[in-house]
Structure formats: C-alpha cells, structure tokens
Design a protein around this motif. Structure first.
Motif, PDB file in Angstrom:
ATOM      1  N   SER A  46      49.312   6.601  45.196  1.00 45.27           N
ATOM      2  CA  SER A  46      50.121   5.873  44.215  1.00 45.27           C
ATOM      3  C   SER A  46      49.999   4.364  44.368  1.00 45.27           C
ATOM      4  N   LYS A  47      49.479   3.914  45.512  1.00 42.63           N
ATOM      5  CA  LYS A  47      49.215   2.487  45.638  1.00 42.63           C
ATOM      6  C   LYS A  47      48.023   2.088  44.772  1.00 42.63           C
ATOM      7  N   LEU A  48      47.139   3.045  44.555  1.00 42.68           N
ATOM      8  CA  LEU A  48      45.929   2.744  43.790  1.00 42.68           C
ATOM      9  C   LEU A  48      46.064   3.145  42.325  1.00 42.68           C
ATOM     10  N   VAL A  49      46.683   4.277  42.093  1.00 41.43           N
ATOM     11  CA  VAL A  49      46.858   4.762  40.714  1.00 41.43           C
ATOM     12  C   VAL A  49      48.204   5.464  40.608  1.00 41.43           C
TER      13      VAL A  49
END
Lengths: 122, 103, 742
Positions: free
Chosen positions: A117-120
């Motif tokens: 979730s940090k990336l997407v």
C-alpha cells in the motif's frame, strides 16, 4: 477501478496467502508460478505492481525482473522482491536488475499489505 | 487533438503517467507554442495520473504563464481531480467543467 | 494454509511480545530509564497494533494505539516512567492478553467486562497523554481540507485534534524510473492519518526543453494529523529511504525547529516561509516573529561574538538542538530496531514442535538400531567391525544428546512469569514479598516445561497466601518485615529439581493432623512423623472449602498439584520448619523421551528399569526370601516385590534369581527378577490403547535390538505398591519385625 497486482512465486501456498490478503484489501490479483509463466501472463494487461520471489524454477526472479525492466510497457512498474533472507549478493543483483523494494520471507500478510500500500493503494 | 480557432485545446487521453511522459511533454510544448491565446488541456479522457503526469500539468501551466497567458484544464476526469485535490492544486489551476466535483 | 493460520501465528507472536513487554516493565521498576526496556514495550504495542489491523481486530488496534502513543512519548523522554505508569501498562498488557485470548477462542464480540476495563485503561492512558492546548490557527479550518480522496483515518476522532505532524520530503530524480510514484507515498500517509494539507514543491523543475519528463522534480510539504509515531511516518518511505530527504517535525515543535527546517531545505527562505504558512504549520505572526528572532539573534551574537562566535542563533540554536536530538534519536532507534530484529532472526529458527518430536523419535530408532548392530558386531568378533561400531555408537549418542537438547529450554522463562504474580499478589495481600530466583539457566525438556507452569503457579500462590505471614506477625516474631520466596532449580542425577521455598511460619501440623483425621485420611491412634504429617496436604480430599481463598483457592487442592507432577513421572515432597518456613521440592525427569535403562528378564519377557533408579543388584537368597516380603540389607529393612507374582507369570522361577534394588525419592525397594541383562539405552514409546490396562505398572514400552518389545517399569508405582503393602503389615507387627531383623 481497483489496481492489479501480480504475484510470482513457485510456492502455491505463498501465492494463495498473498492472493487472499490482496483481494481482501481490494486489489485485483494475477498469479504466476515462475518468471516464464509471469511473462506470458503480463500479456499487455495493466499491472500496477509486481511481487516476485527470487528462487523459482524455469526463470528466476532476477531474470524475470530484468525482462520486465526491458519491456517498454512494464519498465516503470514497481517490483517488490520476496527474499528468504538478507542474501546481500542476491539483493544487489536484484537492485541492479531493477527491483528496489524487498520483503524478507517469512513475512506476515499485513507486512506485505503494508509494503504494497506504500506503492499502490487499491 | 481537438482545437478550434478561439478555444485551442489539447486532449490528453488514457494514462497520463511516466510511460507516455516524454511524448506528452513534446505534444504539450508544441501545442503551447502554437496556441497563442487561452490554451486548454482537455483532460476528460484521462484514466490515470501519476507524479510524472502531474509534473507535466505543472510544467504546462508554467510555460503558459511565461508566455503571458494562462492554461485552463477542461473537464478533468475523476483521476485528475483526485490528484489535484490530494495536492491542494485545484485552486492553482483554472479548472472548468468540474465544479460539481470540486466542493 | 490460509489466513486462519496466519492469525494463529499472529496470536502466538503477540503472546511472545506481551511476555517480553511484561519482562521489560518489570525491569523498568528497578531501572526506570532503561532504553531497551522502554523500546521493548513500545515495540510490543507497535507490532501488535500493526498486525491486528490485518485481521480486522479493530478493538485491539484502537487500544494498542493509545498505549503505543504513550510509549512513543516515553521514548522521546516527554513522559517519565514511574510506578503508577508501570502498573497502568501492566494492566494494558493484561487487557491485550485477554483480548487475544478472546480472539483465539473465536469470540465474535467483546464482553461488557472487557469493554469497561478497556475504557478505564484508555482513560488512564489519556491522563498521561494529556491534551495539547489549542492554538488559534489550528481551529481555523484550512481552505482545502482533505477531500474525498483520503481514505477514512484509522484513528478515532478524539485523538486527531491538533496532533499535527509536519512532513517535508524531497526525492531523488531517478525515483520515477525506479518504479516509485511519490504520490503513492502521499496517499499512503493519507491512510495513516488525516492529510490536513499538502503543498507540492515544484521549484526544482526546470522549464521547457530542459525538463526531463521521466525525472522526479517534485517535493512535498505536508501537514498530517493523527495520533501517529515518527516511526509510522518514516515507514511510509522505507523503500525510498536512500532516495529521498525526509524531515519530520513532531506535533507542537518549537518554532526554532521550523526555522531550522526552512534553513535546511533547498528552496529560498521567503518562499518556504510562505509554504509553511500555506500548510497551516505556522501562522503569519509566528513566521514573522521567528524571522525577527533569527535576525535579532544573529545581530546580538555578533555584538558579543568573542566567546561564542559559532552560535549565531542564540536561543533558537538550543531549541534546534533539542529537535535535532529527537530526529537523531529516532534515526538511531530505527537502525537499532532493524539490527535487533536481524540478529534475533539469525539467532533463532522457529521449528514446528512436531518436527522436533519426529526427529527425536527417529533418533530413538537410531539408538535402538545402533544397539542391535553393536550386539551383532560383538558377536562377530571382528575387531575392526566392533571398533567401527563403537565410533558409530559414540556419534549416535552425541546425536541423541543434541537432538534432545534441541527441545531443552531454560526454566528461567517459566520462573520469570512469577515475578509478575508475586508482585501483584503481594500488593493484593498487603504483604511485602521478595522473589529470589536462582538456577534460572537450568534446562529441561520443553514438553515438561509446558506442563509444570500450572502446578508451580499453585505452589507459589499457596506460599504467598498461606506460607508467608503478614508483616505485623513477622515483625512480632522477630523476622525481617519482608518475606522471601525462593524459586530454585538444579540438576541432580538425571532429574531436574525445582524448589519453592518461603521463610514463612511453616505448616501448622496440629491443624493438618486434625483435619486429616476429620476427613478420615488418618486413623485415630495412627502415629505419623512430622514429614508424613506435612505431606498429608497432598492427599486427595485434604483441601477444604475454608482453606480456599480468592488467591490459592479456585477449588484446586494440593492433591491436584501432586497428580500433575505424578503425570510427569515426577515426585513432590514438602519440608516444613515451624516458624522458619516451608520448602516444596519437585523432582522431574529431564526428558520424557529417552532413558538409560537396565534390562532384566522375568519369565519370557524383558523389562526395563530406568538406570537412574537402580542402586545395586544382588543374588537372591531363597532361604531368606521364601516366606517373607522383605530382606535385611545391611541392617535395613528392604521390602521387595516378586515381579513374577506381580505380572502373574506362571511356571517355576529359575533356581537363582536376582534382586535389583531401586530407589526413588529416598525410598528403596527390591525387585526380584529372573535374569540381569545389563544396561540398555532406550526410547520411551507411549503405551498404545491396547496396553492401556497395563498402565500403572509400566511407564511405556520400547523395542529391543532384536525387534521384541520390552516394557518399561514404572518405578514410582512399584515403590508405592511395595510401601503400601509394607505399611499395612508394618503397622500390625512393627515392633516384632524390628526385633526379628536385628
């Protein structure tokens, strides 16, 4: 429109847990059992993030990432590599191949979700 | 590209992200160099915006300002509005056609 | 494998974390500033909170969040650790533990009781956290509050007010090409808290042709509201740690810290000031004041620059140091945490206990096969083969020991659990009790350790409740006001001995005897020595309602403790000195898996006696043993059992039989056997259901080298049978027997 994540791992159980966790969080999931399988499954479809194991039969994770990074439609797709330990040498090769994010196995599903979730976000 | 004499507009469609960034940048700069008055970007067909896409919008506005005019964003799609709102940029751009989405 | 398994792992991990938290809190009682301990408590809360989220355990997330915030402030040195705080955090630990139990038990909803407890604890935590006073600017809502794009903040509304972080980040130009999208980090922050304001900094972006469309030029100044920790925010950028410059200012930072930030950032000062004002981080007034102080400070220091030329910012520098120290601390702490985690990972491997059992079982088979091979080798009289076999035998023995050691754990962890119990119970009872632990490094089999906790708990509570007197009575008796409870462990001839000793008043023998007579455990007129009287408390049915208090009670008597110990092939005994204290001694086998045995033959069968228990062997003199059940062994009465009779073996015994003298817990008994077959190392296999009726005489079975089954004798039980039989006869003819023997 939910985001699509590809999980590449030769362990069916890992694929299963990751898939359950990701779907539960609202992502779409495509799974593949090795690098080769993954390349065929990319098949022009939109992938927002790839999670890939390192050690796999047929085509290992490093080679797979190199191919992804050389592919015009996927070269900027973020890749998270799953590694069994802090095998620095492999990590280095992975970094060079283009995988900048790592999760150390064994990981908890929530660790993986946190990283994803940090990336997407879904 | 859909532009008329009085309202020149460049339509950006699909993913406004890093994959098409280099090409889109050329299109935008070329468009701005031709559109002398009230240039606009038609963003109704944009499905996705990332940092590279946002940079292009900021670049476009800056270029327009340096040419003494201002850029309008026409009918931005939900993905565009989402990013503009996240970054508190809705008021920095001249956004038209999306008032109902922008409280 | 599914998420249920993962949840199980989560519960186990949480329990470990909670145990570590308890240890750390108890450490803090003596050294309140122990940074490692403070970190351990923080880590427990932080990790459990993080993991609970995945499993939708929102009540645990909510609760641990408050505790985590508190610990974050403790880490930063804003809140000092004192006894009240420790007590409160211990309460929180217990509460989380009960919530965890409920999750483990599959309970869907939280009970009323638990809700009340939780609310009470949260209220107390919030007293510590306090509520920062409202600034004028914070109540003015920013012109563009976070819109619908922000996923619902994970924190509840009460915690959010005015707890606002300032996050400043600039990225490496390669970031986009590496597959990262800075906007995703911003969005992620939006899931951690409430993004009050985001300001895009595009100053670094060149114009026109020079701009590289695939390079990253944007930076962000953000105001993030929410009860989060610095670590939470840093974590959001973990993958780009080395590709970004991240500055985080905690809520209510000193003005100097913001000025410092402005100085550090690449953009020009006036512009940054504007940005901070735009973010709502600073008000116009504050900015002006700050800049004025900065200018003034610089001027002032120039005037008196002789002794302090490098300190141009005066007071602000001091403030800045404070802030920098915080940032440095946070960074160091993060490094240390990752390092700790890494070394722990390297030191410890988790292995499924079942796999270990399987290994030990296989090693057992190997030991047996090895014995068989050795017998064959010896029979072959081939010297080289015998030598080779001896080498293998030695290695097999080492493997056996190593395999068993895999399952050995130190008893210290079990003992340490009682630090908390003693602390709580002594407070409850109003007694001052010191717990002294010795022999914590003594190892025993994990399977034993798992089963020893409950009996120990009962004995410890019993000692505190009944053994140790009240402070007044101790002073009156001329003893130190503080009572001492000792837990000790050591190895002794293949057993582990655990002692629970108190320096209390000792047992009230008159009362025990009276009670035993009242319950029919002792016949009137039956004479018992002190030791026998003391040990009456382990008799079934001795425990009475009037003895049950809320502490040691729970309706479980000492007889249950003894039953538990018996089940472990252990033995429990008690020594008491009136006025000086009581000591309970538990003797347990080190492992339940393998024993060195002494092989004997009775009839057609082979039986194994645990070697530890064998004292000596002697020829059986038929003249002496024909018509009595005891012999005179160097002037001592030695009762014996004829195994032939006991096992109901028909036929006549061989002419020359042998007596094996066995001893357990100070009692000796002779066993009459047909043949002595020598020492034999063996693996205990549990008796199958078919042989269930044999339970009582045998502790298990094993397979001999030749493939035949040998039963392992239950020494404890045999001694009990002999002593009981003897006691019956003894009571009647006690006097005459004595004279007969001498």
């Amino acid at each position: 429109m939910s985001k699509t994540i590809m999980i590449v791992d030769d362990s069916a159980s890992v694929r299963q847990v990751v898939t359950i966790a990701l779907k539960g969080a609202g992502y779409d999931v495509v799974d593949a059992c090795d690098g080769k399988d993954a390349l065929t499954k990319l098949d022009g479809r939109k992938i927002h993030l790839i999670i890939s194991d390192v050690n796999m039969p047929n085509m290992d994770g490093i080679t797979f990432v190199k191919q992804v990074k050389a592919h015009p439609s996927y070269k900027f797709t973020p890749v998270i590599m799953l590694t069994t330990e802090s095998a620095t040498d492999k990590k280095q090769r992975g970094q060079e191949a283009g995988a900048k994010a790592w999760i150390v196995k064994p990981f908890q599903p929530q660790q993986m979700l946190g990283a994803v979730s940090k990336l997407v976000l879904p | 590209m859909s532009e008329t004499e009085s309202h020149p507009a460049l339509a950006l469609e699909g993913e406004l992200n890093i994959y098409g960034a280099a090409e889109n940048k050329l299109r935008i700069l070329e468009f701005l160099s031709r559109a002398k008055e009230a240039p606009a970007l038609d963003l109704s067909g944009v499905t996705e915006v990332d940092t590279a896409g946002l940079q292009l919008l900021i670049l476009a506005q800056r270029e327009a300002e340096s040419m003494g005019t201002s850029l309008r964003l026409l009918d931005p799609s939900a993905s565009v509005l989402d990013v503009l709102q996240l970054c508190n940029l809705t008021t920095r751009f001249d956004v038209s056609g999306a008032l109902e989405c922008n409280p | 494998m599914n998420l249920d398994n993962a949840q199980q792992t989560f519960i186990e991990e949480s329990r470990e974390l909670l145990a570590a938290m308890e240890d750390a809190l108890l450490t803090l009682e003596t050294t309140p500033s122990d940074a490692d301990a403070i970190n351990a408590v923080f880590r427990a809360m932080h990790t459990i909170k993080g993991a609970a989220g995945l499993f939708g355990l929102d009540h645990i997330v909510g609760f641990t969040h408050v505790a985590e915030s508190l610990m974050d402030r403790v880490r930063d040195g804003e809140i000092a650790v004192d006894d009240t705080l420790i007590a409160l955090l211990l309460g929180c630990r217990d509460h989380i533990s009960s919530m965890m139990d409920a999750v483990d038990a599959g309970e869907e909803s939280t009970s009323e009781d638990m809700l009340t407890t939780g609310m009470g604890l949260v209220a107390s935590l919030e007293v510590y956290l306090g509520h920062p006073s409202e600034d004028g600017d914070a109540t003015e809502s920013p012109s563009a509050p976070s819109g619908s794009h922000t996923p619902a903040p994970t924190t509840d509304a009460t915690g959010v007010e005015n707890v606002t972080w300032h996050v400043s980040v600039r990225f490496d130009q390669e970031l986009l090409r590496n597959g990262f999208d800075p906007l995703s980090f911003v969005r992620y922050l939006g899931t951690l808290g409430d993004l009050v304001h985001v300001e895009v900094i595009a100053d670094a972006m060149p114009s026109g042709e020079e701009m590289d469309a695939e390079a990253c030029y944007l930076g962000f100044e953000m105001r993030l509201a929410g009860d989060l920790t610095k670590g939470d925010i840093e974590d959001a950028f973990e993958f780009v740690q080395s590709d970004c410059t991240l500055r985080i200012l905690p809520p209510n930072s000193q003005l100097g810290a913001y000025l410092d930030l402005i100085q550090d950032l690449p953009e020009d000062t006036v512009r940054l000031g504007e940005i901070l004002v735009a973010c709502g981080t600073l008000t116009e007034r504050e900015l002006e004041e700050g800049l004025r102080i900065q200018a003034g400070g610089a001027g002032a220091s120039e005037e008196m620059s002789d002794d302090q030329p490098i300190q141009p910012l005066g007071e602000i520098l001091v403030e800045r140091e404070v802030v920098q120290q915080e940032l440095v601390d946070a960074a160091l702490d993060k490094q240390r945490r990752t390092r700790d985690a890494k070394t722990r990972e390297a030191r410890v491997i988790r292995v499924d206990a079942a796999k270990l059992d399987e290994l030990i079982n296989l090693v057992g088979e190997l030991v047996i096969a090895g014995s068989a091979a050795e017998t064959l080798a010896r029979r072959s009289r081939n010297r080289t083969l015998v030598e080779a076999n001896t080498t293998i035998g030695g290695l097999v023995e080492s493997i056996r020991d190593s395999a068993l050691r895999l399952r050995m754990v130190e008893i210290g962890e079990t003992f340490n659990r009682f630090r908390r119990v003693v602390r709580d119970v002594s407070q409850e009872l109003g007694k001052d009790i010191d717990l002294v632990i010795t022999g914590a490094e003594t190892e025993l089999d994990k399977s034993v350790v798992e089963k020893i906790g409950d009996p120990l708990m009962h004995l410890v509570r019993n000692a505190m409740d009944h053994g140790l007197e009240s402070t007044e009575r101790r002073i009156k008796a001329g003893k130190p006001a503080k009572g001492t409870l000792r837990l000790n462990a050591y190895h002794e001839s293949g057993s582990i001995v655990i002692e629970i000793a108190d320096d209390g008043g000792g047992l009230d023998r008159a009362r025990i005897l009276a009670k035993a007579q009242e319950r029919g455990l002792v016949q009137p007129g039956q004479s018992l020595n002190d030791h026998e009287i003391d040990n009456l408390i382990f008799e079934p049915g001795f425990s009475t309602a009037e003895q049950v208090t809320n502490l040691s009670g729970r309706g479980v008597g000492m007889d249950v403790v003894r039953r538990n110990i018996d089940a472990l092939r252990g033995i429990i005994s008690l020594d008491s000195n009136p006025g000086q204290g009581t000591r309970v001694t538990i003797r347990l086998p080190l492992t339940l898996a393998i024993i060195d045995g002494f092989l004997v033959g009775v009839g057609e069968g082979a039986y194994i006696i645990p070697l530890d228990c064998v004292v000596e062997c002697m020829k059986c003199d038929p003249a002496e043993t024909r018509c009595q059940d005891y012999i005179n062994l160097r002037g001592q009465v030695l009762p014996f059992l004829r195994l032939r009779d006991l096992f109901g073996i028909e036929g006549s015994p061989p002419r020359r039989q042998n007596i094996v003298v066995i001893q357990y817990a100070g009692q000796r008994v002779g066993l009459v056997v047909d043949h002595l077959l020598g020492e034999f190392q063996t693996v205990i296999k549990p008796l199958g259901r078919l042989l269930d009726h044999l339970r009582g005489l045998f502790g298990g079975s094993t397979i001999l080298g030749g493939g035949e089954v040998a039963m392992i004798l239950d020494v404890q039980e045999l001694i009990r049978i002999a002593v009981q039989r003897d006691a019956g006869a003894h009571a009647e003819t006690a006097a005459s027997n004595q004279t007969d023997l001498v």
